[in-house]
Design a protein around this motif. Structure first.
Motif, PDB file in Angstrom:
ATOM      1  N   SER A 175      43.626  37.682  54.162  1.00 33.41           N
ATOM      2  CA  SER A 175      45.052  37.651  53.844  1.00 33.41           C
ATOM      3  C   SER A 175      45.675  39.036  53.981  1.00 33.41           C
ATOM      4  O   SER A 175      45.016  40.056  53.819  1.00 33.41           O
ATOM      5  N   ASP A 176      46.968  39.047  54.256  1.00 34.82           N
ATOM      6  CA  ASP A 176      47.729  40.298  54.304  1.00 34.82           C
ATOM      7  C   ASP A 176      48.103  40.771  52.902  1.00 34.82           C
ATOM      8  O   ASP A 176      48.608  41.875  52.750  1.00 34.82           O
ATOM      9  N   GLU A 177      47.865  39.933  51.906  1.00 33.27           N
ATOM     10  CA  GLU A 177      48.229  40.277  50.525  1.00 33.27           C
ATOM     11  C   GLU A 177      47.052  40.928  49.807  1.00 33.27           C
ATOM     12  O   GLU A 177      45.898  40.695  50.150  1.00 33.27           O
ATOM     13  N   THR A 178      47.356  41.699  48.796  1.00 35.63           N
ATOM     14  CA  THR A 178      46.300  42.291  47.983  1.00 35.63           C
ATOM     15  C   THR A 178      45.725  41.220  47.058  1.00 35.63           C
ATOM     16  O   THR A 178      46.417  40.245  46.732  1.00 35.63           O
ATOM     17  N   PRO A 179      44.478  41.399  46.634  1.00 38.89           N
ATOM     18  CA  PRO A 179      43.912  40.447  45.677  1.00 38.89           C
ATOM     19  C   PRO A 179      44.756  40.341  44.407  1.00 38.89           C
ATOM     20  O   PRO A 179      44.897  39.253  43.850  1.00 38.89           O
ATOM     21  N   GLY A 199      48.401  32.432  39.755  1.00 44.45           N
ATOM     22  CA  GLY A 199      48.292  32.243  38.307  1.00 44.45           C
ATOM     23  C   GLY A 199      46.878  32.328  37.779  1.00 44.45           C
ATOM     24  O   GLY A 199      46.522  31.610  36.846  1.00 44.45           O
ATOM     25  N   VAL A 200      46.050  33.186  38.398  1.00 45.17           N
ATOM     26  CA  VAL A 200      44.685  33.381  37.916  1.00 45.17           C
ATOM     27  C   VAL A 200      44.487  34.858  37.566  1.00 45.17           C
ATOM     28  O   VAL A 200      45.236  35.722  38.015  1.00 45.17           O
ATOM     29  N   ALA A 201      43.486  35.130  36.774  1.00 45.10           N
ATOM     30  CA  ALA A 201      43.231  36.506  36.345  1.00 45.10           C
ATOM     31  C   ALA A 201      42.685  37.339  37.502  1.00 45.10           C
ATOM     32  O   ALA A 201      41.848  36.862  38.277  1.00 45.10           O
ATOM     33  N   LEU A 255      34.622  37.394  41.977  1.00 46.81           N
ATOM     34  CA  LEU A 255      34.362  36.572  43.164  1.00 46.81           C
ATOM     35  C   LEU A 255      34.102  37.455  44.377  1.00 46.81           C
ATOM     36  O   LEU A 255      33.116  37.273  45.093  1.00 46.81           O
ATOM     37  N   LEU A 256      34.989  38.416  44.619  1.00 46.33           N
ATOM     38  CA  LEU A 256      34.883  39.249  45.811  1.00 46.33           C
ATOM     39  C   LEU A 256      33.658  40.160  45.784  1.00 46.33           C
ATOM     40  O   LEU A 256      33.143  40.531  46.834  1.00 46.33           O
ATOM     41  N   SER A 257      33.172  40.474  44.597  1.00 50.70           N
ATOM     42  CA  SER A 257      31.968  41.305  44.499  1.00 50.70           C
ATOM     43  C   SER A 257      30.700  40.463  44.579  1.00 50.70           C
ATOM     44  O   SER A 257      29.594  41.000  44.603  1.00 50.70           O
ATOM     45  N   GLY A 258      30.862  39.137  44.602  1.00 49.79           N
ATOM     46  CA  GLY A 258      29.714  38.236  44.665  1.00 49.79           C
ATOM     47  C   GLY A 258      29.047  38.019  43.327  1.00 49.79           C
ATOM     48  O   GLY A 258      27.981  37.417  43.238  1.00 49.79           O
ATOM     49  N   GLU A 259      29.695  38.508  42.274  1.00 53.32           N
ATOM     50  CA  GLU A 259      29.121  38.413  40.936  1.00 53.32           C
ATOM     51  C   GLU A 259      29.074  36.983  40.420  1.00 53.32           C
ATOM     52  O   GLU A 259      28.143  36.588  39.738  1.00 53.32           O
ATOM     53  N   ARG A 260      30.105  36.202  40.737  1.00 51.23           N
ATOM     54  CA  ARG A 260      30.120  34.813  40.267  1.00 51.23           C
ATOM     55  C   ARG A 260      31.100  33.989  41.087  1.00 51.23           C
ATOM     56  O   ARG A 260      31.974  34.510  41.769  1.00 51.23           O
ATOM     57  N   GLY A 261      30.954  32.670  40.973  1.00 49.03           N
ATOM     58  CA  GLY A 261      31.850  31.750  41.651  1.00 49.03           C
ATOM     59  C   GLY A 261      33.063  31.448  40.786  1.00 49.03           C
ATOM     60  O   GLY A 261      33.345  32.152  39.813  1.00 49.03           O
ATOM     61  N   LEU A 262      33.774  30.408  41.143  1.00 52.21           N
ATOM     62  CA  LEU A 262      35.006  30.045  40.453  1.00 52.21           C
ATOM     63  C   LEU A 262      34.941  28.614  39.958  1.00 52.21           C
ATOM     64  O   LEU A 262      34.222  27.784  40.518  1.00 52.21           O
TER      65      LEU A 262
END
Length: 71
Positions: free
Chosen positions: A15-19, A27-29, A36-43
């Motif tokens: 995406s062109d947008e920032t996380p 509407g999510v934290a 998620l992006l670090s691979g630490e956990r799913g959603l």
């Protein structure tokens, strides 16, 4: 990380947008996206649905090829 979480993470990266902007718009934290992006956990399914809607992605669930119906 599951297939849905990976697909969402890939879409966020593309995406062109920032996380942060994506998190706010969906509407999510922001911390959920960071993990998620670090691979630490799913959603959760709810969070995946919110992000998919914001990113204009369609989630399709269908039977696997060759899968038998029932048990």
């Amino acid at each position: 990380m599951g297939q849905l979480s990976k697909a969402i993470a890939d879409a966020i990266r593309a995406s062109d947008e920032t996380p942060g902007a994506i998190a706010a718009g969906a509407g999510v934290a922001r911390s959920q996206l960071s993990r998620l992006l670090s691979g630490e956990r799913g959603l959760s399914a709810d969070t995946i649905e919110r992000l998919a809607a914001y990113l204009k992605l369609e989630i399709v669930i269908r039977p696997k090829r060759g899968a038998r119906k029932g048990r």
